[in-house]
Enzyme design. Structure first.
Site, PDB file in Angstrom:
ATOM      1  N   LYS A 141     -11.754  -4.601   4.434  1.00  0.00           N
ATOM      2  CA  LYS A 141     -10.523  -4.303   5.281  1.00  0.00           C
ATOM      3  C   LYS A 141      -9.507  -6.154   5.694  1.00  0.00           C
ATOM      4  CE  LYS A 141     -11.012  -1.486   8.086  1.00  0.00           C
ATOM      5  NZ  LYS A 141      -9.876  -0.613   8.930  1.00  0.00           N
ATOM      6  N   ASP A 196      -8.566  -1.755   2.453  1.00  0.00           N
ATOM      7  CA  ASP A 196      -7.969  -1.642   3.654  1.00  0.00           C
ATOM      8  C   ASP A 196      -7.096  -2.342   4.225  1.00  0.00           C
ATOM      9  OD1 ASP A 196      -7.019   0.210   5.328  1.00  0.00           O
ATOM     10  OD2 ASP A 196      -8.840   0.873   6.028  1.00  0.00           O
ATOM     11  N   GLU A 229      -5.834   0.359   0.566  1.00  0.00           N
ATOM     12  CA  GLU A 229      -4.965   1.395   1.449  1.00  0.00           C
ATOM     13  C   GLU A 229      -4.612   1.449   2.207  1.00  0.00           C
ATOM     14  OE1 GLU A 229      -9.063   3.121   3.260  1.00  0.00           O
ATOM     15  OE2 GLU A 229      -8.618   3.646   5.127  1.00  0.00           O
ATOM     16  N   ASP A 249      -3.400   6.286   4.107  1.00  0.00           N
ATOM     17  CA  ASP A 249      -4.507   7.062   6.068  1.00  0.00           C
ATOM     18  C   ASP A 249      -3.438   6.907   6.294  1.00  0.00           C
ATOM     19  OD1 ASP A 249      -6.203   6.881   7.877  1.00  0.00           O
ATOM     20  OD2 ASP A 249      -7.315   4.491   7.273  1.00  0.00           O
ATOM     21  N   LYS A 290      -8.832  12.398   7.273  1.00  0.00           N
ATOM     22  CA  LYS A 290     -10.054  12.352   8.320  1.00  0.00           C
ATOM     23  C   LYS A 290      -9.836  13.743   9.015  1.00  0.00           C
ATOM     24  CE  LYS A 290      -9.864   7.022   8.199  1.00  0.00           C
ATOM     25  NZ  LYS A 290      -9.492   5.501   8.842  1.00  0.00           N
TER      26      LYS A 290
HETATM   27  O1  OSB Z   1      -8.651   2.525   8.535  1.00  0.00           O
HETATM   28  O2  OSB Z   1     -10.097   3.484   8.195  1.00  0.00           O
HETATM   29  C1  OSB Z   1      -9.585   2.821   9.051  1.00  0.00           C
HETATM   30  C2  OSB Z   1     -11.658   2.648  11.582  1.00  0.00           C
HETATM   31  C3  OSB Z   1     -11.428   2.528  12.642  1.00  0.00           C
HETATM   32  C4  OSB Z   1     -10.229   3.187  12.673  1.00  0.00           C
HETATM   33  C5  OSB Z   1      -9.462   3.052  11.004  1.00  0.00           C
HETATM   34  C6  OSB Z   1     -10.084   3.095  10.228  1.00  0.00           C
HETATM   35  C7  OSB Z   1     -11.159   1.877  10.467  1.00  0.00           C
HETATM   36  C8  OSB Z   1     -12.979   2.369   9.080  1.00  0.00           C
HETATM   37  C9  OSB Z   1     -13.596   2.957   9.159  1.00  0.00           C
HETATM   38  O3  OSB Z   1     -11.916   1.356   8.429  1.00  0.00           O
HETATM   39  C10 OSB Z   1     -14.903   2.700   9.345  1.00  0.00           C
HETATM   40  C11 OSB Z   1     -15.950   3.765   9.272  1.00  0.00           C
HETATM   41  O4  OSB Z   1     -16.623   3.140   8.590  1.00  0.00           O
HETATM   42  O5  OSB Z   1     -15.886   4.045  10.225  1.00  0.00           O
HETATM   43 MG    MG Z   2      -8.006   3.002   6.790  1.00  0.00          MG
END
Ligand code: OSB
Ligand code: MG
Length: 353
Positions: free
Chosen positions: A164, A189, A214, A239, A263
């Site tokens: 992140k 991300d 991302e 995303d 997702k």
């Molecule tokens: O932005 O991908 C995202 C988790 C919760 C909400 C948004 C995101 C995420 C993650 C993935 O980054 C976490 C995981 O491995 O489940």
């Molecule tokens: Mg994401």
């Protein structure tokens, strides 16, 4: 083979995470989801998981709002219905605006039930291959903990790590972490955190060595994403911007990204997700499966999704024990040699406990 819905059950699951999950928008320490169980007239049960968060930091939905919509709106629409095809659930909910995460949970349960009724693993039912799925993990921690958590991920055999990021991060630190693991693939991300900064600040991250970045900007900032896609050599992946198949078309038309993260919860379930997969394949848009800090029911659906052709990057697909002391499925999901072996049992392939 149609399914007659005999019962719908909603169960709240709440557990602390083993480690806090820190993003620029929210720190998640405890997770609440709603497990949806749909029983058919044969007595078989299909499962889905509603993974909206407590507050609307990632999507507009909340778990409290989803509970209301599930109980008061979607359950009455599905109760006692005979469903000819799992795709019909989307139409059944057609008069309900938005609420994709609530819809997805019910819809996914129906897909699981159909696969179980046909005694087929869900991955086969949706057209996937049975090959083991490459595992990936997310590092969502304070900068001082990133190196340590990446080391742990490498130690556990993960082949892909998603970090992140946010605009004020130390580029030198990120570069040294990435350079220390030549065998690992790194994603970044941003969860929209560059929205007030523009493309210039993002360009500093171009030299880190990420396979992709991302969602640098917020979900409707198409023009900034187009500019980033043009000006960075690192691939841009969307995303939050992608809530439906029309959003993917918009991304393609405006060249606002190179890759998308799938997702099912954000997209409203399997039916819409499969449409997105088809469109991306037609346009050679790379895809991977994202995570939502979810429990095993959702993870099992994600694994089936990751088995589809066209899913070319490793996803946020981690072991049950990554987030949880104890998952809600048996057997638990394990990562061995960086991979997760798909279950051969019908439907999602796991018992819900
Ligand atoms: O932005 O991908 C995202 C988790 C919760 C909400 C948004 C995101 C995420 C993650 C993935 O980054 C976490 C995981 O491995 O489940
Ligand atoms: Mg994401």
């Amino acid at each position: 083979m149609a399914v007659k819905v005999r019962g719908i059950q909603l169960t709240t699951v709440r557990q602390p995470l083993k480690n806090p999950f820190k993003t620029v928008l929210q720190q998640v320490e405890e997770r609440e989801v709603i497990v949806v169980a749909v029983t058919g007239d044969t007595g078989l049960i299909g499962y889905g998981e509603c993974v909206a968060f407590e507050t609307p930091w990632y999507t507009e939905e909340t778990i409290t709002g989803c509970r209301f919509v599930l109980e008061q709106v979607l359950e009455p629409l599905l109760a006692n219905k005979t469903i000819e095809n799992p795709q019909d659930v989307w139409e059944l909910f057609g008069a309900v605006k938005g609420n994709r995460m609530a819809k997805a949970a019910v819809e996914m349960a129906v897909w699981d039930l159909f696969a179980k009724q046909q005694e087929m693993p869900l991955w086969k039912f949706v057209g996937g291959s049975g090959d083991p799925i490459p595992a990936g993990v997310v590092v969502a921690a304070a900068p001082s903990k990133i190196a340590e958590q990446v080391a742990q991920a490498a130690e556990s055999g993960y082949r892909r790590v998603k970090i992140k990021i946010q605009p004020d991060m130390d580029i030198t630190l990120l570069k040294s972490v990435v350079a220390a693991y030549p065998g690992l693939q790194f994603f970044a991300d941003a969860n929209g955190s560059f929205q007030a900064y523009g493309v210039e600040r993002l360009k500093a991250f171009d030299e880190v060595g990420f396979t992709l970045i991302e969602q640098p900007f917020s979900e409707r900032q198409w023009t900034l994403h187009t500019q980033a896609t043009k000006e960075l050599s690192t691939k841009i992946c969307l995303d939050e911007s992608i809530a439906c198949v029309e959003d993917v078309q918009q991304m393609i038309d405006s060249r606002a990204g190179d890759i998308i993260v799938l997702k099912m919860s954000r997209l409203g379930g399997w039916t819409e997700t499969l449409k997105v997969v088809e469109l991306c394949q037609t346009h050679s848009i790379g895809m991977w499966v994202g995570g939502m800090i979810e429990f095993g029911v959702s993870k099992a659906h994600n694994l089936a999704l990751a088995s589809l052709p066209g899913i070319v990057y490793p996803g946020d697909l981690s072991a049950s024990r990554h987030f949880w002391e104890k998952d809600i499925i048996e057997p638990e999901i394990i990562v061995e040699s960086g991979e997760i072996v798909l279950s051969d049992r019908p439907g999602i392939g796991y018992r819900v406990v």
